[in-house]
Structures are given as C-alpha cells and as structure tokens.
Design a protein around this motif. Structure first.
Motif, mmCIF file in Angstrom:
data_model
loop_
_atom_site.group_PDB
_atom_site.id
_atom_site.type_symbol
_atom_site.label_atom_id
_atom_site.label_comp_id
_atom_site.label_asym_id
_atom_site.label_seq_id
_atom_site.Cartn_x
_atom_site.Cartn_y
_atom_site.Cartn_z
ATOM 1 N N GLY A 396 0.800 -1.221 0.000
ATOM 2 C CA GLY A 396 0.000 0.000 0.000
ATOM 3 C C GLY A 396 0.831 1.268 0.000
ATOM 4 N N SER A 397 2.142 1.126 0.112
ATOM 5 C CA SER A 397 2.985 2.328 0.104
ATOM 6 C C SER A 397 3.194 2.778 -1.326
ATOM 7 C CB SER A 397 4.324 2.036 0.787
ATOM 8 O OG SER A 397 5.042 1.073 0.038
ATOM 9 N N GLY A 398 3.661 3.982 -1.479
ATOM 10 C CA GLY A 398 3.898 4.532 -2.803
ATOM 11 C C GLY A 398 3.795 6.038 -2.778
ATOM 12 N N THR A 399 3.342 6.614 -3.887
ATOM 13 C CA THR A 399 3.240 8.061 -4.023
ATOM 14 C C THR A 399 1.854 8.537 -3.614
ATOM 15 O OG1 THR A 399 4.812 7.992 -5.856
ATOM 16 C CG2 THR A 399 3.495 9.984 -5.621
ATOM 17 N N GLU A 400 1.814 9.651 -2.895
ATOM 18 C CA GLU A 400 0.535 10.223 -2.440
ATOM 19 C C GLU A 400 0.559 11.731 -2.614
ATOM 20 O OE1 GLU A 400 -2.158 9.111 1.252
ATOM 21 O OE2 GLU A 400 -0.569 10.505 1.854
ATOM 22 N N THR A 401 -0.533 12.269 -3.109
ATOM 23 C CA THR A 401 -0.704 13.717 -3.257
ATOM 24 C C THR A 401 -1.678 14.209 -2.202
ATOM 25 O OG1 THR A 401 -0.328 13.602 -5.652
ATOM 26 C CG2 THR A 401 -1.398 15.582 -4.802
ATOM 27 N N THR A 402 -1.284 15.218 -1.442
ATOM 28 C CA THR A 402 -2.160 15.763 -0.398
ATOM 29 C C THR A 402 -2.423 17.244 -0.650
ATOM 30 O OG1 THR A 402 -0.272 16.267 1.039
ATOM 31 C CG2 THR A 402 -1.325 14.124 1.317
ATOM 32 N N VAL A 403 -3.608 17.667 -0.271
ATOM 33 C CA VAL A 403 -4.017 19.075 -0.355
ATOM 34 C C VAL A 403 -4.499 19.499 1.018
ATOM 35 C CG1 VAL A 403 -5.453 20.778 -1.510
ATOM 36 C CG2 VAL A 403 -4.750 18.722 -2.748
ATOM 37 N N THR A 404 -3.855 20.499 1.599
ATOM 38 C CA THR A 404 -4.280 21.012 2.908
ATOM 39 C C THR A 404 -4.409 22.529 2.833
ATOM 40 O OG1 THR A 404 -1.961 21.156 3.628
ATOM 41 C CG2 THR A 404 -3.170 19.151 4.189
ATOM 42 N N GLY A 405 -5.333 23.077 3.597
ATOM 43 C CA GLY A 405 -5.505 24.525 3.594
ATOM 44 C C GLY A 405 -6.590 24.979 4.546
ATOM 45 N N SER A 406 -6.716 26.312 4.657
ATOM 46 C CA SER A 406 -7.733 26.923 5.515
ATOM 47 C C SER A 406 -8.394 28.052 4.741
ATOM 48 C CB SER A 406 -7.091 27.488 6.793
ATOM 49 O OG SER A 406 -6.443 26.467 7.524
ATOM 50 N N TYR A 407 -9.710 28.183 4.904
ATOM 51 C CA TYR A 407 -10.465 29.200 4.176
ATOM 52 C C TYR A 407 -11.521 29.828 5.085
ATOM 53 C CZ TYR A 407 -8.376 27.356 -0.094
ATOM 54 O OH TYR A 407 -7.474 26.964 -1.051
ATOM 55 N N THR A 408 -11.764 31.099 4.828
ATOM 56 C CA THR A 408 -12.879 31.807 5.455
ATOM 57 C C THR A 408 -13.969 31.950 4.415
ATOM 58 O OG1 THR A 408 -11.372 33.088 6.858
ATOM 59 C CG2 THR A 408 -13.627 33.907 6.607
ATOM 60 N N CYS A 409 -15.182 31.541 4.741
ATOM 61 C CA CYS A 409 -16.323 31.628 3.827
ATOM 62 C C CYS A 409 -17.255 32.730 4.351
ATOM 63 C CB CYS A 409 -17.082 30.309 3.786
ATOM 64 S SG CYS A 409 -16.020 28.831 3.849
ATOM 65 N N TYR A 410 -17.727 33.595 3.454
ATOM 66 C CA TYR A 410 -18.565 34.688 3.945
ATOM 67 C C TYR A 410 -19.523 35.197 2.859
ATOM 68 C CZ TYR A 410 -14.746 37.356 1.719
ATOM 69 O OH TYR A 410 -13.804 37.853 0.843
ATOM 70 N N LEU A 411 -20.582 35.824 3.320
ATOM 71 C CA LEU A 411 -21.537 36.513 2.464
ATOM 72 C C LEU A 411 -21.127 37.968 2.358
ATOM 73 C CD1 LEU A 411 -24.851 35.156 4.081
ATOM 74 C CD2 LEU A 411 -23.613 34.203 2.113
ATOM 75 N N THR A 412 -21.352 38.566 1.210
ATOM 76 C CA THR A 412 -21.097 39.993 1.032
ATOM 77 C C THR A 412 -22.414 40.721 0.834
ATOM 78 O OG1 THR A 412 -20.789 39.706 -1.363
ATOM 79 C CG2 THR A 412 -18.818 39.609 0.047
ATOM 80 N N THR A 413 -22.463 41.979 1.261
ATOM 81 C CA THR A 413 -23.697 42.743 1.134
ATOM 82 C C THR A 413 -23.938 43.082 -0.334
ATOM 83 O OG1 THR A 413 -22.431 44.758 1.579
ATOM 84 C CG2 THR A 413 -23.564 43.743 3.431
ATOM 85 N N SER A 414 -25.184 43.128 -0.699
ATOM 86 C CA SER A 414 -25.541 43.371 -2.094
ATOM 87 C C SER A 414 -25.616 44.865 -2.377
ATOM 88 C CB SER A 414 -26.905 42.721 -2.419
ATOM 89 O OG SER A 414 -27.900 43.195 -1.534
#
Length: 414
Positions: A396-414
């Motif tokens: 099961g070993s081998g090459t692995e691609t990982t994606v990590t991150g942090s995001y702020t999600c928000y509404l904007t006024t119209s």
C-alpha cells in the motif's frame, strides 16, 4: 518593516574635518563654502548619500510621489502628495488613485488593492503610521499591530518613517542606494542631473506589495533612474522608467494591459513651516484593538472592510450585524484531502469552495431574508499541494498527493 528604508552612514569624522580642510586650503577668514559644496565636494560615488543628508538638514519639504500605469485607455496615477518634517520624523500625505473611465476596469480593480476608494490621508510619526478615510477617526498602526496582522498590513507599514525620509515607499529611499558612475550634467542654475542604473528587484520595491510577485523573478535588465539635485545639493526630483519591471510582471501574467510604468518623486518648499500630521484633539483608534483578521471571526459575525487603509478583506473591523457592514462570516473551514499517485490537482481552492458550499448550505436561512446579501458566497484563504513518496516497501505504500488549507467563507452585502 518596509523594504525601502535605507541605512545612513554619516561619516562623522569626515564631517568634522572637512570644513577645516576647506578653510585651510582656499577660504579666507569668514568666507563661506560654495553652495552645495558639502555634496558636490564629495567623491562622486558618495554624492547621493551626502545629498540625502543635505535634504534632511533642510528641516522640512513638500513632496509628490507618483506611480503611473499607462494603458490603451489612458493613464492611472497612484499619487501621494504632502509634507515632511525631517527633524520630527513626521509626514502627512493625501492619497489617491485617478484613472479615466476608459482605463481597463479589471486592471483598475487590481490597482485598488493598494489604493482604496474614497479620500484617504496617511500620516507618519516615527514607527507609527496613521490612516484616516473621510471624516473617520485616525487608525494607528503601531509596530505591534503590524506584527499582529503580518503581510496584510504591509502596504501601510511600508510608509513608516525611514532613514531617507519621514514618508517611505518612494524613490527617495532608492536614491542613496544607487551609486553614480558618471559625472552629472550641470545646469545653469547650479543643479546637477545624474543618470544611474538600479537593479530591477530594487526598483520593484516601489510597487504595491500585492503586485510584487516572486522575489527572484525580475530578470537582469537594469532600470534607468534620473536624479536631480538642486544647487544646494538637496534632492529635487527623481524619475524611473520601470519598463523592465513591467516586462517581468507580464511574464508572471500580471498587469498585462499596462504598457507603460513610471515612478516619479519631487521635493519643493524646503525649510518652510509645515503643519503637524494631526491635532491632539482628533480621535485616534489603535488598529490592533479595533481590527481583526477575518480568518479569526466565528460563523455569524459581521464586519466592515472599509476604513482600514489596507485595500483588502483580510483585515476587517468586527461590528454588530445590526450595524452597517460589508460581510457576514459563514464559517472557517479546513481542506485535508489525500490522493493516490502524483496527481496534478491544480489549486486547492476548488476544495475550499466545496467546503464553503457546505457552510453556506448549513447557514441559518434568515441570514439571507430581506435581500441584504448578494447571491452566492465569497471566500479567501490558501492551500498547499504536496507529493510524498514512501520508500519503505510496505504493502500500500507509494506516491501520495495531499491538499491542505484553511479558508474563510462569507456573504457579502448586495
């Protein structure tokens, strides 16, 4: 804080001995040295540093600093106009970004990242920078506030008083870092005009921080700098054609609609009285106390993005949702994905958008009632893609691609 600040070498011993040597060699008792001799009497390679000292010794000066972005639809000019008190280490400037209606809108929006819309005034007092938009209170960015907010506050922090001038971030900071190699042109009024070269990475320091790109991507073509010193050896003006810097930006896919990029700086009114940056009775708020990174706000919190002087939504002013605001936070989300093999997943933003979509779907329905917020959601943050290879030979070993991150999600006024 501020990469444009220069280090001054005063050569104290030489400054003490020079008048004695000049007086002994050719001046009679009571005879004054020629105007500008403290600068033009120095070796050519040292004249710009001496000119910086002479400019500061004038006490005060008015200044105008501009960055001009030329496009097919006309010129957009980012301008700072104000006054400086070298002895007190203070300055005050009115900031603005002027562009014709025919200037490319997408590029103009990018430039506004360093020049927020509306009237803005910036003042400096030693290490502190003060910003005021319209009739609001002054917002003070101390070194502690800049440390708290990091690069997001860099555009303001870059103007803090430096060694060359009380208002940093202009060609005045670069002049003492250039070394004249050829004798200047002497004008009839006693002024001198020098033509020197700057490294492109040095000239790029004039750009707003969000446009600078990678630090090693500026190429090798030098930037031409023209410097004018007045008859007294003080800095009168400087101008640079930033075409090599613009070419590097084009290679990075930035400002592609801009065909000309120029910087200019002019000093006048040496020694004339200047007003203090602001009166003692004007209200001042500490940025570290009233602002916060949007990435620290919990779901449901509201915030105003204007009046920070930063031109970014990374740093906001938290407010009650019943008060005037620009955004409402849906949530803070994480991205943590793993894939077998070496995958070209591109940007991790697509996964951040998926997580924000979930936060939007889970948000209370009454947040959108009344048409206060625009359709959809916005987000900001960053992610990292990495590829790892296991060499242990286990199943099961081998090459692995990982994606990590942090995001702020928000509404904007119209």
């Amino acid at each position: 804080m501020g990469t444009l600040k220069t280090v001054r070498h005063r050569r104290a011993a030489a400054a003490l001995l020079l008048p004695v040597l000049i007086g002994t060699a050719g001046c009679g008792a009571g005879e004054k040295a020629p105007a500008g001799d403290a600068v033009y009497g120095q070796p050519l390679a040292e004249q710009f540093q001496a000119a910086t000292d002479a400019t500061r010794e004038a006490g005060t000066a008015a200044f105008v600093s501009t960055l001009t972005y030329g496009a097919a639809g006309g010129d957009a000019v980012q301008r700072a106009r104000g006054s400086q008190d070298y002895e007190r280490g203070t300055a005050r400037a009115d900031l603005g970004l002027d562009a014709p209606r025919t200037f490319p809108e997408g590029t103009l929006e990018l430039l506004r990242g360093a020049a927020p819309e509306g009237k803005q005034v910036l003042a400096t007092a030693d290490d502190d920078v003060y910003v005021r938009s319209g009739s609001s209170a002054w917002l003070r960015y101390t070194p502690e506030a800049v440390s708290k907010f990091g690069e997001a506050a860099g555009e303001v922090a870059g103007h803090a008083a430096g060694d060359a001038a009380p208002y940093s971030g202009t060609l005045a900071d670069l002049v003492p870092r250039a070394i004249p190699r050829e004798a200047p042109e002497r004008r009839a009024d006693g002024s001198r005009v020098y033509r020197v070269d700057l490294l492109p990475e040095v000239a790029a320091e004039l750009l707003p921080r969000h446009l600078r790109g990678p630090g090693d991507a500026w190429g090798t073509e030098s930037v031409g700098l023209t410097v004018k010193l007045d008859a007294d050896g003080r800095l009168a003006s400087a101008a640079a054609d930033l075409a090599p810097v613009l070419a590097a930006l084009h290679d990075q896919g930035t400002l592609v609609e801009v065909k000309r990029l120029r910087a200019a700086y002019e000093l006048t009114a040496f020694g004339e009285p200047v007003k203090r940056p602001f009166d003692d009775d004007e209200p001042v708020e500490d940025a570290a106390e009233v602002l916060a990174p949007v990435a620290t706000l919990k779901a449901g919190r509201c915030a105003a993005t204007g009046g920070t002087g930063l031109g970014t939504e990374e740093i906001v002013r938290p407010v009650g949702c019943a008060d005037r605001h620009d955004l409402r936070v849906l949530g803070q989300v994480k991205v943590d994905r793993a894939f077998d093999g070496n995958r070209d997943v591109g940007s991790g933003d697509r996964y951040g958008r998926e997580e924000c979509g979930r936060a939007d779907a889970a948000a209370p329905k009454d947040w959108r009632r009344g048409g206060r917020y625009a359709d959809g959601f916005s987000m900001q943050g960053e992610s990292e893609v990495s590829v790892s290879v296991s060499m242990d030979g286990e199943p099961g070993s081998g090459t692995e691609t990982t994606v990590t991150g942090s995001y702020t999600c928000y509404l904007t006024t119209s």
